[in-house]
Design an enzyme around this catalytic site. Structure first.
Site, short mmCIF file in Angstrom:
data_model
loop_
_atom_site.label_atom_id
_atom_site.label_comp_id
_atom_site.label_asym_id
_atom_site.label_seq_id
_atom_site.Cartn_x
_atom_site.Cartn_y
_atom_site.Cartn_z
N GLY A 34 -87.96 14.99 -1.66
CA GLY A 34 -88.30 15.63 -0.38
C GLY A 34 -88.68 14.62 0.69
N ASN A 74 -97.08 20.39 -11.32
CA ASN A 74 -97.18 19.18 -10.53
C ASN A 74 -97.75 19.50 -9.16
OD1 ASN A 74 -95.29 18.58 -8.05
ND2 ASN A 74 -94.14 19.96 -9.40
N GLY A 133 -97.23 16.48 -3.81
CA GLY A 133 -97.57 16.58 -2.39
C GLY A 133 -96.62 15.82 -1.48
N LEU A 134 -95.33 15.83 -1.84
CA LEU A 134 -94.28 15.28 -0.97
C LEU A 134 -94.46 13.81 -0.59
CD1 LEU A 134 -93.56 18.25 1.49
CD2 LEU A 134 -92.21 17.53 -0.49
N CYS A 144 -92.49 24.36 -0.83
CA CYS A 144 -93.36 23.46 -1.58
C CYS A 144 -94.76 24.07 -1.64
CB CYS A 144 -93.42 22.08 -0.93
SG CYS A 144 -94.57 20.99 -1.81
N LYS A 159 -83.95 26.41 0.31
CA LYS A 159 -84.54 26.53 -1.03
C LYS A 159 -85.63 27.59 -1.02
CE LYS A 159 -85.97 23.77 -4.98
NZ LYS A 159 -86.14 22.40 -5.48
#
Lengths: 306, 253
Positions: free
Chosen positions: A49, A72, A75-76, A132, A167
């Site tokens: 990401g 998980n 956090g990008l 996310c 997504k």
């Protein structure tokens, strides 16, 4: 090394050797797996990401193993789109992968800016991450509201000539509502599912295991949920679906094709077995041959209801 | 330069208990043994029940065709590993990460608890040149001494309860050792707080210090970003790929 015509697929106008891809966040930039497989065997690689500015990701414990799965909350963490374009993309060009860039923004406009920056040679398509569960500013906010999701799709489409994939988050009441809104807004395909929001508690300390308290659940344990959501979404839209969520074997993948996915993407299984995708590709080809099918497309959406 | 990595079914040569809760596991995997360097690690798949992820273990020794790891029984994965028998197959991914400096002239290896495992291979690599400073809670935890004996120059021991060696911690003994001998490398592996304190002391005596970090990880390949560690300059690195061995001044331990 599998060059079987049975697996050849064209998706979003892109010719692919197989309909097996790898999910964002589980396969780095592809290069991390170059020792294990020929990356061009894959239909595509959804790279980690990417955001406008570099992100450090979350602090504290970032993963926890759970029964037949994992949580998980990375956090990008990523180097930002400019580093991706200037350093990463040229470096990974040699692998001849179809590179799909997963992007996250804090506003619809930011998705537009990212889409425009990534409208370059070497990028096959854009995946809009609106699901996310691990970041506050953006991400899932856009993925749980049909209007917000549609606005992100429109903004991205306006700024790129590349195919735009949205997504979808499973953390919603009715996934088909958002799927339809995105189709109407011009999305070229949908990928689903992102992770399911979950948590784990340490019973010795009475504290959350994860630094971010909650995290995204993935792995074999989510497969039945993902399969149901792919099936429901396939009934509701006409654009292609990239099915994912807990796929570890060719048999798992076949279920997703039957449910209506035009391609599948492998995520957590890459952590367990770096050869997972190669084995799935081989297994799919064997299955098609055994069942006298000439192409994988003959499986798509062929679930029998009687 | 990254070395080739592979995942193979390795035959278990021996899986023996060496202390109350520590096991020694030797695996036949020539492909991995050939490229293993001290400080690198492997990811072992424990294919049992609902366990999913591989378990990372530092490479503690390499013979011609085998590698050895030590593990402490801590959770379900390591508990399941204890029932593995000679001849069983375990899928092993490796060798992973970057290792220790191997060309020091007078190295001191400092280890606490399971942190001694990767240092064992490093000691052997130094062929008797390295001094060892090992710490444990009690005599039982110093079973490592017999493993290091053939490969070490001097072995210094501390225990919390004084049941063997000097009573206290490795940190209590280190200043004296650094005063007496002109070491050109301190390589440390152990609990975070110990590595922090040891590297602070090494810095005070102006001896270069390498630390071997441990973090929860999934892939071991630099893809999942689970094992991020903060660097002193505000960046993040991956323990699995950029480490697990770092120069102490590089990272926030």
């Amino acid at each position: 090394m599998n060059e079987s015509s049975r697996l050849k697929t064209t998706l979003l106008g892109i010719p692919m050797k197989s309909p097996v891809m790898t999910s964002s966040g589980t396969f780095g930039f592809g290069e991390e797996f170059a020792d294990f497989l020929n990356l061009d065997e894959l239909g595509g690689v959804f790279v980690k990401g990417t955001t406008l500015l570099p992100r450090r990701g979350n602090d504290g414990v970032r993963i926890a193993e759970t029964p037949a799965g994992m949580l998980n909350c990375i956090g990008l963490e990523n180097p930002g789109v400019d580093v991706f374009l200037n350093e990463t993309l040229p470096r990974i060009a040699k692998y001849n992968m179809n590179i799909f860039v997963n992007i996250s923004g804090g506003s619809a406009e930011e998705y537009g800016i990212l889409a425009e920056k990534l409208d370059v040679d070497g990028v096959a398509g854009i995946e809009l991450n609106v699901s996310c569960p691990n970041v506050k500013d953006g991400g899932i906010i856009f993925g749980t509201d049909p209007k917000a999701a549609a606005s992100v799709v429109r903004e991205a489409k306006k700024h790129t000539s590349k195919p735009v994939i949205l997504k979808l988050s499973p953390n919603v009441t009715d996934i088909t509502e958002i799927a339809k809104a995105c189709e109407d807004a011009g999305a070229d395909a949908l990928s689903l599912i992102n992770t399911l929001m979950g948590m784990a508690i340490d019973i010795k300390t009475w504290k959350p295991v994860l630094g971010n308290i909650t995290g995204g659940l993935s792995g074999p344990c989510v497969k039945p949920v993902a399969l149901r959501l792919v099936w429901q979404t396939a009934q509701a839209v006409n654009i292609p679906i990239i099915g994912q969520g807990g796929i570890s074997t060719a048999a798992d993948a076949i279920e997703f094709f039957l449910a209506g996915a035009s391609a599948v993407s492998v995520g957590t299984a890459n952590f367990v077995d770096p050869y997972a995708t190669t084995k799935i590709i081989q297994g799919l080809d064997d299955y098609l041959e055994k069942n006298n099918l000439s192409n994988i497309s003959e499986l798509v959406g062929k679930l029998k209801m009687d | 330069m990254a070395l080739p990595k592979i995942a193979v079914d390795a035959s278990v040569i021996i899986n023996e208990q060496v202390s109350e809760d520590v096991f020694r596991l030797e695996l036949l995997c020539p492909e991995i043994a050939a490229y293993s360097k001290p400080g690198m690690f492997v990811q072992v798949r424990v294919d049992k029940g609902m366990l999913l992820l591989r378990r990372p273990f530092g490479i503690a020794d390499v013979k011609d065709k085998s590698i050895t790891v030590f593990y402490r029984v801590l959770g379900e994965g390591t508990k399941a590993l204890t029932s593995v028998k000679s001849g069983d197959l375990l899928n092993v991914l490796g060798p992973l990460g970057n290792g220790f400096k191997t060309d020091a002239k007078r190295p001191l290896l400092v280890g606490g608890g399971m942190g001694l495992a990767p240092l064992l291979y490093l000691a052997r690599f130094y062929q008797g040149k390295a001094d060892i400073l090992m710490g444990g809670r009690n005599k039982q935890e110093i079973f490592w001494e017999e493993y290091f004996r053939p490969y070490a120059n001097n072995i210094f021991i501390t225990t919390d309860d004084g049941s063997v060696g000097t009573k206290g911690f490795t940190t209590s003994l280190l200043p004296q050792l650094l005063t007496d001998t002109k070491y050109d490398l301190v390589a440390v592996c152990g609990p975070g707080i110990m590595m922090q304190l040891i590297s602070d002391i090494a810095a005070k005596y102006d001896v270069p210090c390498q630390v071997s970090l441990e973090k929860r990880m999934a892939c071991g390949l630099g893809a999942c970003l689970s094992c991020a560690v903060d660097t002193k300059d505000g960046q993040r690195k991956k323990v699995c790929k950029d480490g697990p061995v770092f120069w102490a001044e590089e990272v926030q331990i």
